[in-house]
Design an enzyme around this catalytic site. Structure first.
Site, PDB file in Angstrom:
ATOM      1  N   ASN A 179     -12.265   6.027   2.919  1.00 31.59           N
ATOM      2  CA  ASN A 179     -11.151   6.454   3.771  1.00 31.59           C
ATOM      3  C   ASN A 179      -9.930   6.631   2.878  1.00 31.59           C
ATOM      4  OD1 ASN A 179     -12.781   4.261   5.739  1.00 31.59           O
ATOM      5  ND2 ASN A 179     -12.333   6.264   6.594  1.00 31.59           N
ATOM      6  N   HIS A 223     -10.135   0.356   0.869  1.00 28.20           N
ATOM      7  CA  HIS A 223     -10.872   0.991   1.981  1.00 28.20           C
ATOM      8  C   HIS A 223     -11.625   2.242   1.526  1.00 28.20           C
ATOM      9  CE1 HIS A 223      -7.319   3.531   2.540  1.00 28.20           C
ATOM     10  NE2 HIS A 223      -6.637   2.630   3.186  1.00 28.20           N
ATOM     11  N   GLY A 261      -5.060   3.092  10.653  1.00 26.24           N
ATOM     12  CA  GLY A 261      -5.311   1.660  10.746  1.00 26.24           C
ATOM     13  C   GLY A 261      -6.367   1.412  11.811  1.00 26.24           C
ATOM     14  N   HIS A 319       0.151   7.625   6.016  1.00 23.26           N
ATOM     15  CA  HIS A 319       1.372   7.342   5.251  1.00 23.26           C
ATOM     16  C   HIS A 319       2.343   8.515   5.352  1.00 23.26           C
ATOM     17  CE1 HIS A 319       0.026   3.708   2.818  1.00 23.26           C
ATOM     18  NE2 HIS A 319      -0.971   3.988   3.621  1.00 23.26           N
ATOM     19  N   GLU A 371       0.873  -1.181   0.000  1.00 22.42           N
ATOM     20  CA  GLU A 371       0.000   0.000   0.000  1.00 22.42           C
ATOM     21  C   GLU A 371       0.904   1.223   0.000  1.00 22.42           C
ATOM     22  OE1 GLU A 371      -2.202   0.959   3.523  1.00 22.42           O
ATOM     23  OE2 GLU A 371      -3.928   1.623   2.369  1.00 22.42           O
ATOM     24  N   ASP A 401      -7.673  -3.783   7.895  1.00 17.67           N
ATOM     25  CA  ASP A 401      -6.623  -2.761   7.943  1.00 17.67           C
ATOM     26  C   ASP A 401      -6.047  -2.702   9.361  1.00 17.67           C
ATOM     27  OD1 ASP A 401      -4.879  -0.889   6.925  1.00 17.67           O
ATOM     28  OD2 ASP A 401      -6.294   0.778   6.969  1.00 17.67           O
ATOM     29  N   HIS A 457     -14.239   4.049  10.940  1.00 11.77           N
ATOM     30  CA  HIS A 457     -13.838   4.489   9.600  1.00 11.77           C
ATOM     31  C   HIS A 457     -15.027   4.924   8.758  1.00 11.77           C
ATOM     32  CE1 HIS A 457      -9.965   2.732  10.655  1.00 11.77           C
ATOM     33  NE2 HIS A 457      -9.449   3.315   9.592  1.00 11.77           N
TER      34      HIS A 457
END
Ligand code: ZN
Length: 327
Positions: A171, A168, A269, A93, A79, A226, A203
């Protein structure tokens, strides 16, 4: 009610039971320990997921996963790092390591991963994304769209290039969006795309889950956790135990199970397990549990061109909305 389920299949899991697959000191024993703990939640196959990082951070984890012969390890989901650098879309990230899509960079990572990267999540608007999607598809690697603020045109181009999944959905997109068109509607409306959803109650709100599943269809919706290292650690209450990592990123586990970047509203996550994702989806949608179980087992397996592994015995309590896996 006693149920026999196909072994659950999780396309996206960053860690489990205090073990972070993105840690540079990951060992095969630690991965096996995490996989055995996940088995208690019904998961018999999964794609350990490595998120955006430098090649030097990526390589140690990838090497460990590449050499692992455990039957639950079905391949690696990469990812990033070819995702949006924008806040919100980027999620947890690392901005420093987000980069343009590059066949050379992918080849280097796939090489160190022993060819076991089977799914790549990337943003269509990142330079080089279309060329890389075509390259991935030609190599038999699934291409997924995620962590993106793409325009409708860019999403259309990615689908034409061969992308088949919205990672996902709802999100990993900007915090604020125009009501329409926007990236969520475009990904939801693209019939060529499956969608994975994180149904932990944080989420996505219940009505969003219900509407997304109705729009995408029962046969193109998949449940993922996740999960990161905090999953399976709910019962630890000491403050020192409530900080976990995904690679370099420190995350905080709330008492309610929500995982966030400390001091921000951003989710990082989840601590979700797949049996709970199934139960939550039944509660949020009103669907029968038999209609939801495939979303966490046979549908993701078939999407990957694989099969589920084994069967799992579970107890379903429809009144409490609890699905417990029997050891
Ligand atoms: Zn993500």
């Amino acid at each position: 009610m006693r149920l026999m389920l196909p072994g659950l299949f999780d396309l996206q899991v960053n860690g489990f039971g205090g073990i972070d697959f993105n840690a540079t000191d990951l060992t095969a024993d630690r991965v096996v320990e995490a996989l055995e703990l996940m088995r208690r939640t019904g998961v018999t196959r999964c794609l350990p997921t490595l998120i955006t990082s430098s090649f030097d951070r990526f390589a140690p984890s990838a090497r460990v996963l590449a050499r692992l012969a455990h039957p639950a390890m079905a391949g690696i989901h990469m990812e990033g790092p070819y995702v949006s650098p924008e806040d919100g879309a980027r999620g947890a990230h690392s901005r420093a390591h987000v980069q343009p899509a590059s066949i050379d960079d992918f080849a280097r990572r796939q090489d160190v991963a022993g060819g076991r990267i089977v799914l790549v999540t990337l943003a269509p608007e990142v330079p080089g994304a279309m060329t890389l999607i075509e390259h991935l598809v030609a190599a038999g690697v699934r291409a997924a769209i995620g962590h993106t603020a793409a325009t409708p045109e860019q999403i259309g181009d990615a689908v034409r290039a061969g992308a088949t999944l919205a990672t996902h959905l709802g999100n990993g997109c900007p915090q604020l969006l125009p009501r329409h068109p926007n990236v969520i509607w475009e990904l939801l409306g693209a019939d060529a795309l499956f969608a994975s959803l994180i149904v932990d109650g944080f989420h996505l709100p219940p009505a969003t889950v219900k509407s997304m599943i109705r729009a995408k269809g029962l046969d193109r919706t998949m449940l993922v956790t996740d999960a990161m290292a905090a999953a399976g650690c709910h019962d630890r209450s000491a403050p020192a135990d409530r900080r976990y990592t995904i690679g370099d990123v420190e995350c905080e586990l709330g008492a309610d199970g929500r995982v966030s970047l400390p001091g921000t509203p951003y989710l990082a996550g989840s601590s979700l397990t797949l049996n709970h994702a199934i139960a939550n989806t039944v509660r949020f949608t009103g669907l029968a549990i038999d209609a939801v179980i495939p979303m966490a087992s046979t549908i993701p397996a078939a999407y990957m061109g694989m099969t589920t592994a084994g069967t799992v015995t579970a107890d379903w309590d429809p009144d409490a909305g609890e699905l417990s896996i029997t050891p």
